[in-house]
Design a protein around this motif. Structure first.
Motif, PDB file in Angstrom:
ATOM      1  N   ARG A   1       0.754  -1.199   0.034  1.00  0.00           N
ATOM      2  CA  ARG A   1      -0.003  -0.043   0.049  1.00  0.00           C
ATOM      3  C   ARG A   1       0.825   1.244   0.089  1.00  0.00           C
ATOM      4  O   ARG A   1       0.631   2.554  -0.612  1.00  0.00           O
ATOM      5  CB  ARG A   1      -0.866   0.075   1.282  1.00  0.00           C
ATOM      6  N   LEU A   2       2.132   1.170   0.688  1.00  0.00           N
ATOM      7  CA  LEU A   2       3.022   2.486   0.640  1.00  0.00           C
ATOM      8  C   LEU A   2       3.598   2.689  -0.610  1.00  0.00           C
ATOM      9  O   LEU A   2       3.370   3.721  -1.264  1.00  0.00           O
ATOM     10  CB  LEU A   2       4.221   2.035   1.574  1.00  0.00           C
ATOM     11  N   GLU A   3       3.866   1.419  -1.544  1.00  0.00           N
ATOM     12  CA  GLU A   3       4.111   1.744  -2.933  1.00  0.00           C
ATOM     13  C   GLU A   3       3.097   2.165  -3.973  1.00  0.00           C
ATOM     14  O   GLU A   3       3.555   3.067  -4.827  1.00  0.00           O
ATOM     15  CB  GLU A   3       4.969   0.578  -3.370  1.00  0.00           C
TER      16      GLU A   3
ATOM     17  N   ALA B   1      -3.810   5.594   3.707  1.00  0.00           N
ATOM     18  CA  ALA B   1      -4.614   5.259   4.695  1.00  0.00           C
ATOM     19  C   ALA B   1      -4.941   3.973   4.963  1.00  0.00           C
ATOM     20  O   ALA B   1      -4.932   3.309   6.107  1.00  0.00           O
ATOM     21  CB  ALA B   1      -6.090   5.860   4.553  1.00  0.00           C
ATOM     22  N   GLU B   2      -4.794   2.915   3.887  1.00  0.00           N
ATOM     23  CA  GLU B   2      -4.854   1.614   3.945  1.00  0.00           C
ATOM     24  C   GLU B   2      -3.582   1.109   4.766  1.00  0.00           C
ATOM     25  O   GLU B   2      -3.667   0.272   5.537  1.00  0.00           O
ATOM     26  CB  GLU B   2      -5.119   0.960   2.932  1.00  0.00           C
ATOM     27  N   ALA B   3      -2.515   1.598   4.483  1.00  0.00           N
ATOM     28  CA  ALA B   3      -1.118   1.194   4.872  1.00  0.00           C
ATOM     29  C   ALA B   3      -1.389   1.531   6.639  1.00  0.00           C
ATOM     30  O   ALA B   3      -1.014   0.631   7.377  1.00  0.00           O
ATOM     31  CB  ALA B   3      -0.209   2.040   4.401  1.00  0.00           C
ATOM     32  N   ALA B   4      -1.734   2.761   6.911  1.00  0.00           N
ATOM     33  CA  ALA B   4      -1.893   3.033   8.455  1.00  0.00           C
ATOM     34  C   ALA B   4      -2.570   2.007   9.128  1.00  0.00           C
ATOM     35  O   ALA B   4      -2.611   1.594  10.167  1.00  0.00           O
ATOM     36  CB  ALA B   4      -2.339   4.577   8.451  1.00  0.00           C
ATOM     37  N   ALA B   5      -3.839   1.663   8.370  1.00  0.00           N
ATOM     38  CA  ALA B   5      -5.107   0.779   9.120  1.00  0.00           C
ATOM     39  C   ALA B   5      -4.063  -0.546   9.440  1.00  0.00           C
ATOM     40  O   ALA B   5      -4.300  -1.189  10.287  1.00  0.00           O
ATOM     41  CB  ALA B   5      -6.067   0.684   8.271  1.00  0.00           C
ATOM     42  N   ASP B   6      -3.417  -1.198   8.570  1.00  0.00           N
ATOM     43  CA  ASP B   6      -2.362  -2.605   8.490  1.00  0.00           C
ATOM     44  C   ASP B   6      -1.569  -2.342   9.738  1.00  0.00           C
ATOM     45  O   ASP B   6      -1.336  -3.185  10.514  1.00  0.00           O
ATOM     46  CB  ASP B   6      -1.923  -2.833   7.219  1.00  0.00           C
ATOM     47  N   LEU B   7      -1.020  -0.850   9.736  1.00  0.00           N
ATOM     48  CA  LEU B   7       0.025  -0.958  10.901  1.00  0.00           C
ATOM     49  C   LEU B   7      -0.673  -0.603  12.097  1.00  0.00           C
ATOM     50  O   LEU B   7      -0.059  -1.316  13.057  1.00  0.00           O
ATOM     51  CB  LEU B   7       0.661   0.453  10.467  1.00  0.00           C
TER      52      LEU B   7
END
Length: 943
Positions: A698-700, A705-711
């Motif tokens: 998701r970062l790439e 926002a989705e990357a932050a949710a996984d984190l």
């Protein structure tokens, strides 16, 4: 198409068969599926396929699934290949895998490996070797009644036909409940044929062929209406009408109605009874004995003198009931079905089992008959069924082993044997993927025995099964109770309990206190026995994750990886955890080296679980080192071979991570989508890799926002489970810095980076410290950036983390370029570009090229020749070939087809600028550093 004129209105179907045969002859193997109702003509098309293949040089292998023989393990496989195997030269038989030889009568080997995988893998290579001599046509009729192990073989083969001159033709009768494996097999078909009933014109042609004269339209219409246009039933009706000398006009319509109303069964039995009054006993014996219907056995089972039995068989052949072959067979599955509909086989199956036992026949054949008849309260039957179950397990057929043991319980067994039998049944059910049934039978077994050692062993077995389905809390409770009740009974048994508890302490936070308590009882001493590897792993884990003594933790983890479990038992979880600890200690090179040392042995053993562990360790470790082609290839090999379970999350996540770093974002998305929903659950071992990989993806993709949710989910799980322990190479915390940085939240990015950099310095691990120094430089105030980035480059320069080093070089060059120092920027950018390219990181390469252009340089175009131009698959196969692997050995090790190996190596040769007969010999020099850096990993033959 010799003989095709016998098949009416089947030109389209024959054309499809013809095209499939021609494609297979050109090494474009595939699956052709025939599906339809009984009597539609599937068997005739199968026979025609054999006749059509003969002029093209095809060797035909044929088998028929039989309803009464569905309990015979590898029954269809034996029909297909047994004669060829037994006629093979002794040297060929000697080279055959023991697990395959056992299917055809050799003693089943006692192996620590996975017999199911060994049998599937060995049978595939048996077919591949036969296909090297000439094209193969493998035809299976009535597949809906084929035994389960044979269907698994066909499925395994069907998925690997690319590049083989093999056509697999499967006929399935509709109206039967298909097994799931049959449905999977059907999905592999590239050509599907569903024959249609004969039209009125087709019926008229068949009437003319049978009678030698044309029929009236009314007669033909009546025949079609009464038989549904099904060729087999129409043929039987016409045969009966011809015997009555019926005329072919409207006056015979009543005769048509009468003949068709009698049905095929009546026609068949009328022909049987016309041969001899005792023909009924002969066909019943043949139906029961199946492929083992020798003349002597037919006579014995039918209670007929041998000469008369032989005469009856000849008469049945003349009447079209049996085919004139060495072993009497019914001319058509529907004819056989008509016979079976009127016989009562229970007593005959029991008699056949006793007969075969007196002859000293294979236990498979004896037990197959016992499975088909009712219990007799006979201890002899219990013994036979248990022996068969043990053999079936060694031959990779746990489903049939479980069926035999359930049948033995019904016999029933003597009460003193019931607990043992229940444990054996639980083991078979667990191997067959039925953990709930296995657990229930273990609980019952514990109630039926008072022996301490038996009850303790049952507790360990229960815990192992509970852990395999991620029910760690229950597993720990069972083990804890066993320790309290039986801990002093047996030293080795106590170690087995401890081995499980200590492993779960690492895997399951709720078990940590109890597991560490048991670990403390060893007072820092490593025991000899079942607990060796788990104790070493737990010690390494505790030392490494406490942030103290990382060198000592790495040494303990390396010892754990090299430790052999007592009795050859492979502790997959302990082995994987030890490899992870080495990676946490920034020694992925050691983990990869140990995996490379183990690879050849694990492939020779054929242990699917161990192969999975070795390939996953290799993939995870080489990903961390930036050897992306090897990581991608290893992760895919692990997924291709790994047994089902939540542990596959590790492999899916590792593959996705490597693909993201390689710049293959769509492939990474597909790798994550392939993971089972259960792999994402909190209790699933390895689920952290899936979340970590999706965060990177998701970062790439810029989906912050989705990357932050996984984190957030990763952080929540970590805080709930770590209990003060910290993983130095955390998958989530560096990504949190990146998310904040890319969102433009500079203050938060600096705060996160500073906190994590302090942890990285405390752990003193070069890879993670270099990473956090780079992220600190990216997040820092402008005046502080160069200092962090130069320290990152210095930290990583002599490490094994080549991709991280490349990224830090590129980031340093980019910062120098932003400061206007364009000339100084070019050197680190150019070095970073070369490193990133060698790692296979295309997105990092693109970033470096953009920065170099901005710095006024003219970066070289993407490499199209030489070792750097090789793809992941090309690189790994070329290195294996350079190290002496044959194409077959490469295909076996990487779980791909020979055609894939051949085509991949041809592309690699072209990029390396070598060709001709000397190409393989020239590989080491052509590969250069790639060969010298990888050849140490390739030791011996994989199989």
């Amino acid at each position: 198409m010799a003989g095709s004129e016998e098949l009416i209105e089947r030109s389209e179907e024959l054309g499809s068969i013809d095209a499939a045969l021609e494609a297979a002859r050109r090494c474009d193997g595939g699956v052709l599926w025939l599906r339809g109702t009984a009597g539609i003509g599937k068997t005739s098309l199968l026979r025609e396929a054999g006749r059509m293949g003969a002029p093209r040089g095809f060797q035909a292998f044929q088998a028929t699934g039989l309803e009464l023989e569905s309990g015979f393990p590898f029954g269809v496989v034996r029909q297909l290949y047994e004669r060829t195997v037994k006629e093979a030269a002794p040297v060929d038989q000697g080279a055959m895998a023991p697990s395959v030889a056992a299917i055809f009568g050799a003693p089943a080997p006692a192996s620590a490996g996975d017999p199911s995988f060994q049998a599937l893998h060995g049978l595939y290579w048996l077919v591949a070797e036969l296909a090297e001599r000439q094209p193969l046509l493998i035809a299976v009729d009535d597949a809906q009644w084929a035994d389960f192990p044979s269907l698994r073989h066909l499925l395994y083969l069907a998925r690997r036909l690319e590049g083989l001159p093999v056509l697999l033709v499967v006929a399935e009768r509709t109206g039967e409940a298909p097994a799931p494996v049959l449905e999977e097999l059907r999905q592999t078909a590239s050509v599907r044929i569903e024959p249609r009933p004969l039209s009125l014109s087709g019926v008229q042609r068949l009437v003319a062929s049978t009678f030698g004269e044309d029929a009236s339209a009314e007669f033909a219409a009546a025949c079609r209406e009464r038989t549904g246009g099904l060729p087999l039933y129409l043929g039987e009706t016409l045969r009966a009408l011809r015997e009555e000398s019926a005329s072919l006009d409207a006056s015979s319509i009543d005769a048509v109605l009468r003949a068709s109303g009698e049905g095929l069964e009546s026609h068949v039995w009328r022909r049987i009874e016309s041969v001899d009054p005792e023909a009924t006993a002969v066909v019943a014996a043949i139906a029961v004995l199946g492929e083992r219907a020798s003349p002597g056995r037919i006579a014995a089972l039918g209670d007929i003198v041998p000469p008369r039995a032989t005469s009856i068989v000849a008469g049945l052949c003349a009447r079209g009931i049996l085919a004139g072959e060495d072993v009497p067979r019914f001319t058509h599955p529907v004819v056989r079905g008509a016979v079976e509909a009127r016989i009562y086989p229970d007593a005959m199956h029991w008699s056949a089992a006793r007969l075969l036992d007196r002859e000293g026949s294979d236990i498979d054949d004896i037990a197959g008959h016992l499975l088909a008849c009712a219990p007799r309260d006979d201890p002899w039957a219990v013994g036979c069924l248990r022996e068969f179950a043990a053999t079936a397990l060694r031959r990779g057929a746990p489903e049939l082993a479980a069926r035999a043991l359930r049948r033995a319980l019904e016999e029933p067994p003597p009460e003193v044997e019931r607990a043992f039998l229940l444990c054996e049944l639980a083991g078979a059910e667990d191997a067959a993927g039925r953990p709930e049934q296995a657990l229930a039978h273990l609980v019952e077994a514990a109630r039926r025995t008072s022996a301490t050692d038996e009850q303790a062993a049952i507790a360990v077995s229960r815990a192992e099964i509970l852990a395999s389905v991620n029910r760690f809390a229950e597993a720990v409770a069972v083990l804890d109770e066993a320790l309290e009740r039986f801990g002093d009974a047996d030293h080795l048994l106590t170690q087995r309990i401890d081995a499980e508890l200590i492993s779960y302490a690492v895997l399951f936070p709720g078990a940590r206190a109890r597991g560490l308590e048991r670990l403390a009882t060893y007072a820092g001493n490593v025991p000899e026995g079942p607990a060796t590897q788990p104790v070493l792993t737990a010690m390494a884990y505790g030392v490494a994750l406490s942030g103290e003594g990382l060198a000592a933790g790495a040494a303990l983890a390396e010892r754990a990886l090299q430790a052999e479990s007592s009795g050859g038992r492979f502790e997959a979880y302990s082995w994987l955890l030890a490899a992870l600890v080495l990676n946490f200690c920034d020694r992925p090179d050691l983990a990869a080296a140990v995996a490379d040392e183990q690879r050849a042995q694990t492939w020779r053993e054929g242990h699917a679980g161990k192969i999975f562990a070795v390939e996953l360790v290799s993939a995870f470790s080489t990903w961390r080192m930036g050897e992306l082609p090897t990581a991608v290839s290893g992760a895919r090999a692990a997924l291709a071979i790994g047994p089902p379970g939540a542990h596959l999350a590790w492999a899916h996540g590792t593959l996705a991570m490597a693909l993201v770093d390689s710049g293959e974002l769509e492939a990474a998305e597909a790798a994550l989508a392939a993971a089972d929903p259960g792999h994402w659950l909190e209790e699933a071992v390895g689920s952290f890799m899936l979340y970590g990989a999706r965060t990177q993806l998701r970062l790439e993709q810029g989906r912050l926002a989705e990357a932050a949710a996984d984190l957030a989910e990763l952080r929540r799980r970590s805080e709930e489970s770590d209990h003060g322990l910290r993983t130095p190479n955390d998958l989530g915390r560096p990504s949190e810095v990146l998310v904040a940085h890319r969102r433009g939240d500079a203050a938060e990015a600096r705060r996160l980076a500073a906190a994590e950099l302090e942890t990285a310095r405390r752990f003193e691990v070069p890879g993670y410290l270099g990473l956090m120094l780079r992220l600190s430089g990216m997040a820092a105030a402008p005046e502080d950036r160069l200092g962090f980035l130069r320290e990152s480059v210095a930290q990583l320069r002599d490490s094994v983390f080549r991709l991280e080093y490349a990224r830090s070089l590129i980031e340093l060059g980019a910062e120098l370029r932003r400061r206007g120092e364009r000339v100084k920027a070019r050197e680190p950018l150019a070095e970073g570009l070369d490193l990133a390219y060698r790692c296979g990181a295309s997105r990092v390469v693109s970033q470096a090229m953009e920065e170099l252009r901005a710095a006024g340089a003219r970066p070289r175009r993407a490499v199209r020749e030489g070792p750097d131009a090789l793809s992941a698959a090309e690189s790994r196969m070329a290195v294996l070939a350079a190290c002496g692997r044959s194409n077959r050995e490469i295909a076996q090790e990487l779980c791909v087809t020979l055609k894939t190996v051949e085509s991949t190596l041809m592309r690699a040769y072209a990029k390396l600028g070598i060709s001709g007969r000397g190409a393989r010999a020239a590989l080491p020099e052509a590969l250069g550093p790639l060969y010298r850096g990888s050849s140490r990993k390739v030791q011996g033959s994989p199989l």
